[in-house]
Design a protein around this motif. Structure first.
Motif, mmCIF file in Angstrom:
data_model
loop_
_atom_site.group_PDB
_atom_site.id
_atom_site.type_symbol
_atom_site.label_atom_id
_atom_site.label_comp_id
_atom_site.label_asym_id
_atom_site.label_seq_id
_atom_site.Cartn_x
_atom_site.Cartn_y
_atom_site.Cartn_z
ATOM 1 N N THR A 11 0.762 -1.355 -0.029
ATOM 2 C CA THR A 11 -0.021 -0.124 -0.084
ATOM 3 C C THR A 11 0.710 1.166 0.071
ATOM 4 O OG1 THR A 11 -1.667 -1.085 1.415
ATOM 5 C CG2 THR A 11 -1.864 1.230 1.299
ATOM 6 N N LEU A 12 0.827 2.186 -0.889
ATOM 7 C CA LEU A 12 1.662 3.170 -0.945
ATOM 8 C C LEU A 12 0.786 4.573 -1.526
ATOM 9 C CD1 LEU A 12 2.275 3.342 -3.951
ATOM 10 C CD2 LEU A 12 4.285 2.068 -3.297
ATOM 11 N N GLU A 13 1.251 5.791 -1.253
ATOM 12 C CA GLU A 13 0.830 6.943 -1.943
ATOM 13 C C GLU A 13 1.497 7.403 -2.947
ATOM 14 O OE1 GLU A 13 -0.843 9.913 1.047
ATOM 15 O OE2 GLU A 13 0.635 11.248 -0.458
ATOM 16 N N ILE A 14 0.809 7.194 -4.234
ATOM 17 C CA ILE A 14 1.615 7.578 -5.451
ATOM 18 C C ILE A 14 0.916 9.073 -5.831
ATOM 19 C CG2 ILE A 14 0.520 6.005 -6.788
ATOM 20 C CD1 ILE A 14 3.434 5.813 -8.179
ATOM 21 N N ASN A 15 1.659 10.173 -6.224
ATOM 22 C CA ASN A 15 1.161 11.336 -6.571
ATOM 23 C C ASN A 15 -0.051 11.661 -5.819
ATOM 24 O OD1 ASN A 15 3.357 11.376 -8.265
ATOM 25 N ND2 ASN A 15 2.234 10.405 -9.848
ATOM 26 N N GLY A 16 -0.218 11.567 -4.211
ATOM 27 C CA GLY A 16 -1.220 11.861 -3.652
ATOM 28 C C GLY A 16 -2.452 10.971 -3.752
ATOM 29 N N VAL A 17 -2.226 9.911 -4.513
ATOM 30 C CA VAL A 17 -3.427 9.021 -4.495
ATOM 31 C C VAL A 17 -2.974 7.648 -3.762
ATOM 32 C CG1 VAL A 17 -4.873 7.506 -6.008
ATOM 33 C CG2 VAL A 17 -4.076 10.058 -6.610
ATOM 34 N N LEU A 28 10.451 -5.104 -8.907
ATOM 35 C CA LEU A 28 11.054 -3.893 -8.745
ATOM 36 C C LEU A 28 10.033 -2.642 -8.646
ATOM 37 C CD1 LEU A 28 13.867 -4.463 -11.191
ATOM 38 C CD2 LEU A 28 14.109 -4.479 -8.916
ATOM 39 N N LEU A 29 10.684 -1.585 -7.975
ATOM 40 C CA LEU A 29 9.522 -0.464 -7.853
ATOM 41 C C LEU A 29 9.135 0.247 -9.200
ATOM 42 C CD1 LEU A 29 7.690 1.487 -5.853
ATOM 43 C CD2 LEU A 29 9.926 2.586 -5.796
ATOM 44 N N VAL A 30 10.162 0.272 -9.981
ATOM 45 C CA VAL A 30 9.832 1.108 -11.280
ATOM 46 C C VAL A 30 8.864 0.268 -12.207
ATOM 47 C CG1 VAL A 30 11.919 -0.068 -12.495
ATOM 48 C CG2 VAL A 30 11.133 2.029 -13.337
ATOM 49 N N HIS A 31 9.037 -0.993 -11.975
ATOM 50 C CA HIS A 31 8.057 -1.961 -12.691
ATOM 51 C C HIS A 31 6.539 -1.962 -12.306
ATOM 52 C CE1 HIS A 31 11.655 -4.621 -14.002
ATOM 53 N NE2 HIS A 31 11.452 -3.502 -14.892
ATOM 54 N N LEU A 32 6.267 -1.688 -10.880
ATOM 55 C CA LEU A 32 5.036 -1.520 -10.329
ATOM 56 C C LEU A 32 4.558 -0.333 -10.774
ATOM 57 C CD1 LEU A 32 3.121 -2.219 -7.817
ATOM 58 C CD2 LEU A 32 4.542 -0.781 -6.456
ATOM 59 N N ILE A 33 5.654 0.757 -10.781
ATOM 60 C CA ILE A 33 4.873 2.126 -11.220
ATOM 61 C C ILE A 33 4.540 2.107 -12.582
ATOM 62 C CG2 ILE A 33 5.990 4.561 -11.735
ATOM 63 C CD1 ILE A 33 7.739 4.224 -9.212
ATOM 64 N N GLU A 35 4.173 -0.671 -14.990
ATOM 65 C CA GLU A 35 3.056 -1.712 -15.215
ATOM 66 C C GLU A 35 1.998 -1.621 -14.509
ATOM 67 O OE1 GLU A 35 5.683 -5.047 -15.190
ATOM 68 O OE2 GLU A 35 7.201 -3.968 -16.677
ATOM 69 N N ASP A 36 2.022 -1.697 -13.232
ATOM 70 C CA ASP A 36 0.883 -1.768 -12.433
ATOM 71 C C ASP A 36 0.133 -0.276 -12.418
ATOM 72 O OD1 ASP A 36 2.425 -3.743 -11.810
ATOM 73 O OD2 ASP A 36 1.009 -4.624 -10.205
ATOM 74 N N PHE A 37 0.731 0.857 -12.343
ATOM 75 C CA PHE A 37 -0.036 2.001 -12.081
ATOM 76 C C PHE A 37 0.021 2.819 -13.500
ATOM 77 C CE2 PHE A 37 1.674 1.803 -7.356
ATOM 78 C CZ PHE A 37 0.737 1.062 -7.139
ATOM 79 N N LEU A 39 2.085 4.636 -14.901
ATOM 80 C CA LEU A 39 2.866 5.931 -14.844
ATOM 81 C C LEU A 39 4.090 5.754 -15.801
ATOM 82 C CD1 LEU A 39 1.991 6.812 -11.394
ATOM 83 C CD2 LEU A 39 0.913 7.824 -13.341
ATOM 84 N N THR A 40 3.904 5.808 -16.965
ATOM 85 C CA THR A 40 5.157 5.595 -17.890
ATOM 86 C C THR A 40 6.109 6.647 -17.902
ATOM 87 O OG1 THR A 40 3.806 5.762 -19.867
ATOM 88 C CG2 THR A 40 3.881 3.623 -19.044
ATOM 89 N N GLY A 41 5.818 7.573 -17.433
ATOM 90 C CA GLY A 41 6.934 8.766 -17.621
ATOM 91 C C GLY A 41 8.275 8.496 -16.837
ATOM 92 N N THR A 42 8.196 7.538 -15.785
ATOM 93 C CA THR A 42 9.355 7.100 -15.086
ATOM 94 C C THR A 42 9.992 6.033 -16.046
ATOM 95 O OG1 THR A 42 8.363 7.316 -12.947
ATOM 96 C CG2 THR A 42 10.156 5.980 -13.028
ATOM 97 N N HIS A 43 11.066 6.341 -16.616
ATOM 98 C CA HIS A 43 12.020 5.335 -17.633
ATOM 99 C C HIS A 43 12.808 4.227 -16.949
ATOM 100 C CE1 HIS A 43 10.731 8.733 -20.626
ATOM 101 N NE2 HIS A 43 9.933 8.006 -20.360
ATOM 102 N N VAL A 44 12.857 3.340 -17.784
ATOM 103 C CA VAL A 44 14.083 2.505 -17.379
ATOM 104 C C VAL A 44 15.140 2.611 -18.483
ATOM 105 C CG1 VAL A 44 14.602 -0.021 -17.328
ATOM 106 C CG2 VAL A 44 12.379 0.659 -16.424
ATOM 107 N N GLY A 45 16.226 3.226 -17.985
ATOM 108 C CA GLY A 45 17.305 3.202 -19.168
ATOM 109 C C GLY A 45 18.563 2.105 -19.091
ATOM 110 N N CYS A 46 19.418 2.151 -18.011
ATOM 111 C CA CYS A 46 20.400 1.018 -17.802
ATOM 112 C C CYS A 46 19.931 -0.062 -17.191
ATOM 113 C CB CYS A 46 21.736 1.862 -17.385
ATOM 114 S SG CYS A 46 21.415 2.247 -15.431
#
Lengths: 160, 284
Positions: A11-17, A28-33, A35-37, A39-46
Protein backbone atom coordinates in the motif's frame (compact mmCIF):
# COMPACT_ATOMS: atom_id res chain seq x y z
CA UNK A 1 2.49 -21.87 0.27
CA UNK A 2 6.25 -21.37 0.55
CA UNK A 3 7.76 -17.95 1.26
CA UNK A 4 9.07 -17.80 -2.30
CA UNK A 5 5.60 -18.10 -3.84
CA UNK A 6 3.96 -15.74 -1.41
CA UNK A 7 2.72 -12.47 -2.84
CA UNK A 8 2.67 -9.34 -0.71
CA UNK A 9 0.15 -6.54 -0.62
CA UNK A 10 1.84 -3.17 -0.95
CA UNK A 11 0.00 0.00 0.00
CA UNK A 12 1.51 3.30 -0.94
CA UNK A 13 0.63 6.83 -1.86
CA UNK A 14 1.60 7.75 -5.38
CA UNK A 15 1.24 11.36 -6.54
CA UNK A 16 -1.17 11.92 -3.69
CA UNK A 17 -3.37 8.91 -4.46
CA UNK A 18 -3.47 5.86 -2.20
CA UNK A 19 -2.93 2.66 -4.17
CA UNK A 20 -2.68 -1.05 -3.42
CA UNK A 21 -0.97 -3.73 -5.40
CA UNK A 22 -0.18 -7.38 -4.92
CA UNK A 23 3.43 -8.07 -5.80
CA UNK A 24 6.02 -10.80 -5.88
CA UNK A 25 8.96 -9.85 -3.64
CA UNK A 26 11.26 -9.72 -6.68
CA UNK A 27 9.20 -7.04 -8.43
CA UNK A 28 11.11 -3.78 -8.81
CA UNK A 29 9.51 -0.49 -7.83
CA UNK A 30 9.95 0.89 -11.36
CA UNK A 31 7.90 -2.00 -12.75
CA UNK A 32 5.17 -1.43 -10.19
CA UNK A 33 5.04 2.23 -11.20
CA UNK A 34 5.06 1.63 -14.95
CA UNK A 35 3.18 -1.63 -15.34
CA UNK A 36 0.72 -1.77 -12.45
CA UNK A 37 0.04 1.95 -12.12
CA UNK A 38 0.54 2.84 -15.81
CA UNK A 39 2.77 5.81 -14.99
CA UNK A 40 5.19 5.47 -17.87
CA UNK A 41 6.90 8.82 -17.43
CA UNK A 42 9.39 7.04 -15.18
CA UNK A 43 11.82 5.39 -17.57
CA UNK A 44 14.05 2.34 -17.46
CA UNK A 45 17.38 3.23 -19.03
CA UNK A 46 20.37 1.20 -17.92
CA UNK A 47 18.53 -0.91 -15.34
CA UNK A 48 21.78 -1.01 -13.32
CA UNK A 49 21.38 2.09 -11.06
CA UNK A 50 23.77 4.15 -13.18
CA UNK A 51 21.68 6.34 -15.50
CA UNK A 52 19.00 7.82 -13.25
CA UNK A 53 16.18 7.70 -15.84
CA UNK A 54 14.06 5.82 -13.28
CA UNK A 55 14.50 8.46 -10.54
CA UNK A 56 11.40 9.13 -8.43
CA UNK A 57 10.91 10.62 -4.97
CA UNK A 58 10.33 8.16 -2.16
CA UNK A 59 9.33 9.90 1.06
CA UNK A 60 10.76 13.12 -0.34
CA UNK A 61 14.12 11.72 -1.44
CA UNK A 62 15.29 11.10 -4.99
CA UNK A 63 15.98 7.41 -5.51
CA UNK A 64 16.55 5.06 -8.43
CA UNK A 65 13.40 2.96 -8.67
CA UNK A 66 15.16 0.21 -10.66
CA UNK A 67 17.14 -0.59 -7.50
CA UNK A 68 14.32 -0.67 -4.96
CA UNK A 69 12.02 -3.64 -4.46
CA UNK A 70 8.35 -2.70 -4.69
CA UNK A 71 7.70 -4.61 -1.48
CA UNK A 72 10.22 -2.35 0.30
CA UNK A 73 8.21 0.72 -0.70
CA UNK A 74 5.19 -0.45 1.30
CA UNK A 75 3.82 2.48 3.28
CA UNK A 76 5.89 5.03 1.35
CA UNK A 77 4.81 8.21 -0.36
CA UNK A 78 6.04 8.40 -3.94
CA UNK A 79 6.14 11.26 -6.40
CA UNK A 80 6.79 10.58 -10.08
CA UNK A 81 7.19 13.02 -12.95
CA UNK A 82 3.41 12.85 -13.47
CA UNK A 83 2.92 14.29 -10.00
CA UNK A 84 5.35 17.22 -9.91
CA UNK A 85 2.97 19.83 -11.25
CA UNK A 86 -0.07 20.65 -9.15
CA UNK A 87 -1.98 21.25 -12.37
CA UNK A 88 -1.57 18.35 -14.76
CA UNK A 89 -1.93 20.49 -17.86
CA UNK A 90 0.80 22.89 -16.79
CA UNK A 91 4.54 22.44 -16.27
CA UNK A 92 6.09 22.98 -12.87
CA UNK A 93 9.01 25.41 -12.30
CA UNK A 94 11.76 22.88 -13.09
CA UNK A 95 9.99 21.62 -16.20
CA UNK A 96 9.40 25.20 -17.35
CA UNK A 97 13.09 26.04 -16.88
CA UNK A 98 14.08 22.95 -18.90
CA UNK A 99 11.68 24.06 -21.64
CA UNK A 100 12.94 27.63 -21.69
CA UNK A 101 16.62 26.66 -21.76
CA UNK A 102 16.33 23.82 -24.25
CA UNK A 103 17.62 21.44 -21.58
CA UNK A 104 16.51 18.35 -23.46
CA UNK A 105 16.67 16.87 -26.90
CA UNK A 106 15.37 13.31 -27.04
CA UNK A 107 13.78 13.67 -23.60
CA UNK A 108 14.47 10.16 -22.37
CA UNK A 109 16.50 11.26 -19.33
CA UNK A 110 14.32 14.29 -18.61
CA UNK A 111 11.83 12.85 -16.10
CA UNK A 112 14.66 11.45 -13.96
CA UNK A 113 16.67 14.62 -14.40
CA UNK A 114 13.74 16.75 -13.20
CA UNK A 115 13.28 14.55 -10.13
CA UNK A 116 16.97 14.89 -9.24
CA UNK A 117 16.93 18.65 -9.78
CA UNK A 118 14.01 18.96 -7.35
CA UNK A 119 16.13 17.33 -4.62
CA UNK A 120 19.18 19.38 -5.64
CA UNK A 121 17.25 22.63 -5.21
CA UNK A 122 15.85 21.55 -1.85
CA UNK A 123 19.34 20.62 -0.58
CA UNK A 124 21.10 23.60 -2.18
CA UNK A 125 18.65 26.46 -2.73
CA UNK A 126 21.61 28.67 -3.68
CA UNK A 127 23.44 26.03 -5.74
CA UNK A 128 26.43 27.11 -7.82
CA UNK A 129 27.55 25.34 -10.99
CA UNK A 130 29.63 22.81 -9.02
CA UNK A 131 26.70 21.94 -6.76
CA UNK A 132 24.47 21.55 -9.80
CA UNK A 133 26.86 19.25 -11.67
CA UNK A 134 27.40 17.23 -8.49
CA UNK A 135 23.63 17.10 -7.87
CA UNK A 136 22.86 15.61 -11.29
CA UNK A 137 25.84 13.22 -11.22
CA UNK A 138 23.43 10.31 -10.90
CA UNK A 139 21.64 11.14 -14.15
CA UNK A 140 23.08 10.49 -17.57
CA UNK A 141 22.04 12.55 -20.60
CA UNK A 142 23.44 11.54 -23.97
CA UNK A 143 22.12 14.49 -25.98
CA UNK A 144 22.70 17.83 -24.33
CA UNK A 145 26.23 17.63 -22.97
CA UNK A 146 24.59 18.89 -19.74
CA UNK A 147 25.29 22.58 -20.42
CA UNK A 148 21.69 23.57 -21.01
CA UNK A 149 20.52 21.48 -18.08
CA UNK A 150 22.96 23.34 -15.83
CA UNK A 151 21.75 26.67 -17.29
CA UNK A 152 18.14 25.70 -16.65
CA UNK A 153 18.91 24.93 -13.01
CA UNK A 154 20.98 28.11 -12.65
CA UNK A 155 17.96 30.10 -13.81
CA UNK A 156 15.94 28.63 -10.93
CA UNK A 157 18.62 29.55 -8.41
CA UNK A 158 18.85 33.08 -9.79
CA UNK A 159 15.10 33.55 -9.38
CA UNK A 160 15.28 32.82 -5.64
CA UNK B 1 16.49 -7.55 -15.49
CA UNK B 2 14.38 -9.62 -13.14
CA UNK B 3 15.86 -11.42 -10.15
CA UNK B 4 14.97 -15.06 -9.61
CA UNK B 5 12.15 -15.56 -7.11
CA UNK B 6 12.77 -15.23 -3.39
CA UNK B 7 10.78 -14.87 -0.21
CA UNK B 8 10.67 -11.64 1.78
CA UNK B 9 10.14 -10.95 5.47
CA UNK B 10 10.60 -7.92 7.66
CA UNK B 11 12.68 -8.60 10.74
CA UNK B 12 10.83 -7.41 13.84
CA UNK B 13 14.06 -7.17 15.86
CA UNK B 14 17.77 -7.89 15.71
CA UNK B 15 17.13 -11.21 17.50
CA UNK B 16 14.53 -12.10 14.89
CA UNK B 17 16.94 -11.32 12.02
CA UNK B 18 19.67 -13.45 13.64
CA UNK B 19 17.19 -16.28 14.14
CA UNK B 20 16.17 -16.19 10.48
CA UNK B 21 19.83 -16.17 9.41
CA UNK B 22 20.55 -19.12 11.68
CA UNK B 23 17.76 -21.22 10.19
CA UNK B 24 19.27 -21.03 6.70
CA UNK B 25 22.57 -19.14 6.61
CA UNK B 26 23.31 -20.07 3.00
CA UNK B 27 19.91 -19.16 1.59
CA UNK B 28 19.22 -16.00 3.58
CA UNK B 29 20.43 -12.48 2.84
CA UNK B 30 19.85 -9.31 4.82
CA UNK B 31 18.65 -6.26 2.90
CA UNK B 32 18.66 -2.61 3.98
CA UNK B 33 19.67 -0.11 1.27
CA UNK B 34 19.96 -2.94 -1.21
CA UNK B 35 22.28 -1.01 -3.49
CA UNK B 36 24.76 -3.85 -3.77
CA UNK B 37 22.37 -6.73 -3.21
CA UNK B 38 19.57 -5.75 -5.61
CA UNK B 39 21.93 -5.28 -8.62
CA UNK B 40 23.53 -8.62 -7.67
CA UNK B 41 20.09 -10.29 -7.61
CA UNK B 42 19.18 -8.71 -10.95
CA UNK B 43 22.33 -10.10 -12.52
CA UNK B 44 21.48 -13.42 -10.84
CA UNK B 45 24.93 -13.54 -9.31
CA UNK B 46 23.05 -14.40 -6.12
CA UNK B 47 19.74 -16.19 -5.75
CA UNK B 48 18.88 -16.41 -2.06
CA UNK B 49 15.70 -18.16 -0.96
CA UNK B 50 14.84 -15.42 1.53
CA UNK B 51 15.51 -11.70 1.95
CA UNK B 52 15.24 -10.35 5.46
CA UNK B 53 14.49 -6.63 5.49
CA UNK B 54 16.30 -5.16 8.51
CA UNK B 55 15.33 -1.50 8.04
CA UNK B 56 12.84 -1.60 10.87
CA UNK B 57 15.37 -2.60 13.55
CA UNK B 58 15.53 0.43 15.83
CA UNK B 59 18.82 -0.66 17.51
CA UNK B 60 20.59 -0.33 14.18
CA UNK B 61 19.44 3.19 13.32
CA UNK B 62 20.68 6.68 14.02
CA UNK B 63 23.79 8.53 15.10
CA UNK B 64 24.29 9.15 18.82
CA UNK B 65 27.04 11.38 20.12
CA UNK B 66 28.12 12.00 23.72
CA UNK B 67 31.23 13.63 25.23
CA UNK B 68 33.33 10.50 24.85
CA UNK B 69 31.98 8.37 22.04
CA UNK B 70 29.92 8.18 18.89
CA UNK B 71 27.69 5.33 17.80
CA UNK B 72 26.58 5.09 14.19
CA UNK B 73 23.84 2.55 13.50
CA UNK B 74 24.65 0.24 10.60
CA UNK B 75 21.45 1.35 8.82
CA UNK B 76 22.63 4.96 8.57
CA UNK B 77 22.67 6.03 4.92
CA UNK B 78 25.53 7.80 3.17
CA UNK B 79 23.20 10.80 2.78
CA UNK B 80 22.52 10.90 6.54
CA UNK B 81 26.26 10.77 7.27
CA UNK B 82 26.77 13.60 4.81
CA UNK B 83 24.00 15.71 6.32
CA UNK B 84 24.69 15.21 10.05
CA UNK B 85 26.18 18.51 11.20
CA UNK B 86 26.82 17.16 14.70
CA UNK B 87 28.85 14.24 13.36
CA UNK B 88 30.78 16.36 10.87
CA UNK B 89 31.61 18.93 13.55
CA UNK B 90 33.59 16.13 15.22
CA UNK B 91 34.73 14.17 12.15
CA UNK B 92 34.51 16.18 8.90
CA UNK B 93 35.89 13.09 7.13
CA UNK B 94 32.33 11.70 7.03
CA UNK B 95 31.10 14.46 4.73
CA UNK B 96 34.33 14.42 2.78
CA UNK B 97 33.93 10.69 2.12
CA UNK B 98 30.16 10.56 1.60
CA UNK B 99 30.16 13.26 -1.08
CA UNK B 100 32.52 11.07 -3.10
CA UNK B 101 30.39 7.93 -2.90
CA UNK B 102 28.30 7.19 -5.99
CA UNK B 103 25.62 9.85 -6.61
CA UNK B 104 22.82 11.56 -4.64
CA UNK B 105 20.16 8.92 -5.37
CA UNK B 106 22.41 6.03 -4.37
CA UNK B 107 23.52 7.89 -1.22
CA UNK B 108 19.87 8.20 -0.20
CA UNK B 109 19.57 4.40 -0.01
CA UNK B 110 23.00 2.84 0.55
CA UNK B 111 24.12 2.34 4.15
CA UNK B 112 27.48 2.43 5.93
CA UNK B 113 26.78 -0.97 7.50
CA UNK B 114 26.13 -2.49 4.10
CA UNK B 115 29.31 -0.99 2.70
CA UNK B 116 31.40 -2.39 5.57
CA UNK B 117 29.75 -5.82 5.88
CA UNK B 118 29.79 -6.40 2.13
CA UNK B 119 33.57 -5.71 2.13
CA UNK B 120 33.83 -4.78 -1.51
CA UNK B 121 37.58 -4.31 -1.95
CA UNK B 122 36.91 -0.88 -3.52
CA UNK B 123 34.32 0.47 -1.05
CA UNK B 124 35.16 3.73 0.74
CA UNK B 125 33.98 3.30 4.35
CA UNK B 126 36.30 0.37 5.15
CA UNK B 127 39.37 2.63 4.77
CA UNK B 128 37.75 5.39 6.80
CA UNK B 129 36.65 3.23 9.73
CA UNK B 130 40.15 1.73 9.91
CA UNK B 131 41.72 5.21 10.03
CA UNK B 132 39.22 6.27 12.71
CA UNK B 133 40.18 3.22 14.85
CA UNK B 134 36.50 2.29 14.89
CA UNK B 135 35.15 -0.72 16.71
CA UNK B 136 32.46 -2.70 14.94
CA UNK B 137 29.57 -4.01 17.03
CA UNK B 138 28.63 -7.47 15.87
CA UNK B 139 25.58 -9.27 17.20
CA UNK B 140 25.02 -13.00 16.80
CA UNK B 141 23.22 -15.97 18.33
CA UNK B 142 25.49 -16.01 21.39
CA UNK B 143 25.54 -12.29 22.10
CA UNK B 144 27.49 -9.31 20.92
CA UNK B 145 31.18 -8.61 20.43
CA UNK B 146 33.29 -5.72 19.25
CA UNK B 147 35.98 -6.06 16.60
CA UNK B 148 38.51 -3.36 15.70
CA UNK B 149 37.83 -2.25 12.12
CA UNK B 150 41.36 -3.12 11.07
CA UNK B 151 40.78 -6.79 12.01
CA UNK B 152 37.33 -7.00 10.41
CA UNK B 153 38.25 -7.37 6.73
CA UNK B 154 39.65 -10.76 5.80
CA UNK B 155 39.54 -11.15 2.04
CA UNK B 156 37.56 -10.08 -1.02
CA UNK B 157 33.89 -9.77 0.11
CA UNK B 158 34.90 -11.65 3.26
CA UNK B 159 34.89 -10.44 6.86
CA UNK B 160 35.08 -11.97 10.33
CA UNK B 161 31.24 -12.06 10.43
CA UNK B 162 30.01 -15.58 11.18
CA UNK B 163 27.05 -16.85 9.12
CA UNK B 164 24.37 -15.77 11.61
CA UNK B 165 26.05 -12.56 12.77
CA UNK B 166 24.94 -9.03 11.96
CA UNK B 167 26.97 -5.83 11.90
CA UNK B 168 24.83 -3.61 14.13
CA UNK B 169 26.82 -0.42 14.65
CA UNK B 170 30.09 1.45 14.32
CA UNK B 171 31.64 2.86 17.51
CA UNK B 172 34.12 5.73 17.55
CA UNK B 173 35.96 7.50 20.32
CA UNK B 174 35.97 11.26 20.10
CA UNK B 175 39.32 12.36 18.67
CA UNK B 176 42.07 13.82 20.86
CA UNK B 177 42.28 17.58 20.49
CA UNK B 178 44.37 18.39 17.44
CA UNK B 179 43.81 15.10 15.64
CA UNK B 180 42.87 15.52 11.98
CA UNK B 181 41.61 13.07 9.40
CA UNK B 182 41.55 13.07 5.63
CA UNK B 183 40.27 10.71 2.93
CA UNK B 184 41.86 10.84 -0.49
CA UNK B 185 40.28 8.90 -3.31
CA UNK B 186 41.16 8.12 -6.88
CA UNK B 187 37.65 7.58 -8.12
CA UNK B 188 36.93 5.25 -11.00
CA UNK B 189 35.21 7.60 -13.46
CA UNK B 190 32.50 5.12 -14.49
CA UNK B 191 31.75 3.07 -11.38
CA UNK B 192 32.52 5.74 -8.78
CA UNK B 193 34.30 3.15 -6.65
CA UNK B 194 37.83 3.74 -5.38
CA UNK B 195 40.63 2.63 -7.68
CA UNK B 196 42.58 3.49 -4.55
CA UNK B 197 41.41 5.28 -1.41
CA UNK B 198 43.60 6.30 1.51
CA UNK B 199 42.27 7.57 4.84
CA UNK B 200 44.79 9.02 7.27
CA UNK B 201 44.51 10.28 10.83
CA UNK B 202 47.29 12.34 12.40
CA UNK B 203 48.00 14.22 15.61
CA UNK B 204 51.26 16.07 16.16
CA UNK B 205 52.64 17.04 19.54
CA UNK B 206 55.72 19.27 19.92
CA UNK B 207 56.56 18.70 16.28
CA UNK B 208 56.48 14.90 16.57
CA UNK B 209 53.90 12.37 15.44
CA UNK B 210 51.87 11.49 18.54
CA UNK B 211 49.00 9.53 16.96
CA UNK B 212 48.59 8.19 13.50
CA UNK B 213 46.43 5.75 11.55
CA UNK B 214 46.10 4.74 7.92
CA UNK B 215 43.33 2.81 6.18
CA UNK B 216 43.67 1.79 2.54
CA UNK B 217 40.94 0.56 0.20
CA UNK B 218 40.80 -0.32 -3.48
CA UNK B 219 44.40 -1.46 -3.60
CA UNK B 220 44.20 -5.02 -2.34
CA UNK B 221 41.71 -7.86 -1.85
CA UNK B 222 40.43 -6.11 1.27
CA UNK B 223 40.87 -2.83 3.12
CA UNK B 224 43.93 -2.82 5.37
CA UNK B 225 45.71 -0.77 8.00
CA UNK B 226 49.12 0.71 7.23
CA UNK B 227 50.68 -0.41 10.52
CA UNK B 228 54.31 -0.53 9.39
CA UNK B 229 54.15 3.09 8.28
CA UNK B 230 52.44 4.12 11.51
CA UNK B 231 55.14 2.41 13.59
CA UNK B 232 57.84 4.01 11.47
CA UNK B 233 56.52 7.58 11.83
CA UNK B 234 55.55 7.43 15.51
CA UNK B 235 57.46 10.00 17.61
CA UNK B 236 59.27 11.27 14.51
CA UNK B 237 58.97 14.71 12.94
CA UNK B 238 57.29 14.86 9.54
CA UNK B 239 59.77 15.67 6.82
CA UNK B 240 59.70 15.04 3.10
CA UNK B 241 62.03 12.09 3.69
CA UNK B 242 60.03 10.51 6.53
CA UNK B 243 56.74 10.98 4.65
CA UNK B 244 58.28 9.47 1.54
CA UNK B 245 59.46 6.43 3.52
CA UNK B 246 56.10 5.97 5.28
CA UNK B 247 54.24 6.17 1.97
CA UNK B 248 56.57 3.55 0.53
CA UNK B 249 55.91 1.26 3.50
CA UNK B 250 52.13 1.51 2.98
CA UNK B 251 52.45 0.74 -0.72
CA UNK B 252 54.58 -2.33 0.05
CA UNK B 253 52.36 -3.59 2.87
CA UNK B 254 50.42 -6.02 0.74
CA UNK B 255 50.06 -7.44 -2.73
CA UNK B 256 47.95 -5.11 -4.85
CA UNK B 257 45.09 -6.14 -7.11
CA UNK B 258 45.48 -6.15 -10.84
CA UNK B 259 42.50 -5.83 -13.18
CA UNK B 260 41.65 -4.29 -16.52
CA UNK B 261 41.43 -0.82 -14.99
CA UNK B 262 44.70 -0.72 -13.10
CA UNK B 263 47.74 -2.95 -12.78
CA UNK B 264 49.11 -3.92 -9.37
CA UNK B 265 52.14 -1.67 -9.98
CA UNK B 266 49.89 1.29 -10.78
CA UNK B 267 47.75 0.71 -7.68
CA UNK B 268 50.86 0.49 -5.49
CA UNK B 269 52.08 3.72 -7.01
CA UNK B 270 48.70 5.39 -6.32
CA UNK B 271 48.81 4.18 -2.70
CA UNK B 272 52.25 5.72 -2.27
CA UNK B 273 51.28 9.01 -3.90
CA UNK B 274 47.94 9.37 -2.09
CA UNK B 275 49.44 8.49 1.30
CA UNK B 276 52.13 11.08 0.73
CA UNK B 277 49.59 13.74 -0.31
CA UNK B 278 47.36 12.92 2.66
CA UNK B 279 50.25 13.26 5.12
CA UNK B 280 51.49 16.47 3.49
CA UNK B 281 48.06 18.07 3.71
CA UNK B 282 47.59 17.00 7.36
CA UNK B 283 51.09 18.26 8.21
CA UNK B 284 50.45 21.64 6.59
Amino acid sequence: MSEVEKRHVVTLEINGVRRNAEVEPRKLLVHLIREDFGLTGTHVGCDTSQCGACTVELDGQAIKSCTVLAVMADGASITTIEGVSPVASRLDAVQTAFHEHHALQCGFCTPGMVMSVRQLLRDHPDANEDDIRHGIAGNICRCTGYHNIVRAVESLVAKD
Amino acid sequence: MIPSAFGYVRASSLANAIDLLRQDPEGTRLVAGGHTLIPTLKLRLASPALLVDIRGIADMRGISIDDKAIRIGALTTHAELLASQQLNDVFPIFRQTATRIADPQVRNRGTIGGSIANADPAADWPAVVIALNAELEIVGPTGSRRVPAKDFFVDIFTTVLEPAEVLAAIHLRRPTLGARFIYRKIRHPASGYAVVGVAVGLRMEDGLVAEMSIGVTGAASHAFSGDAATRFLMAKPLSHESIEEAAKLVSEATECLSDRYASAEYRASLVRTETKRALLSLAA
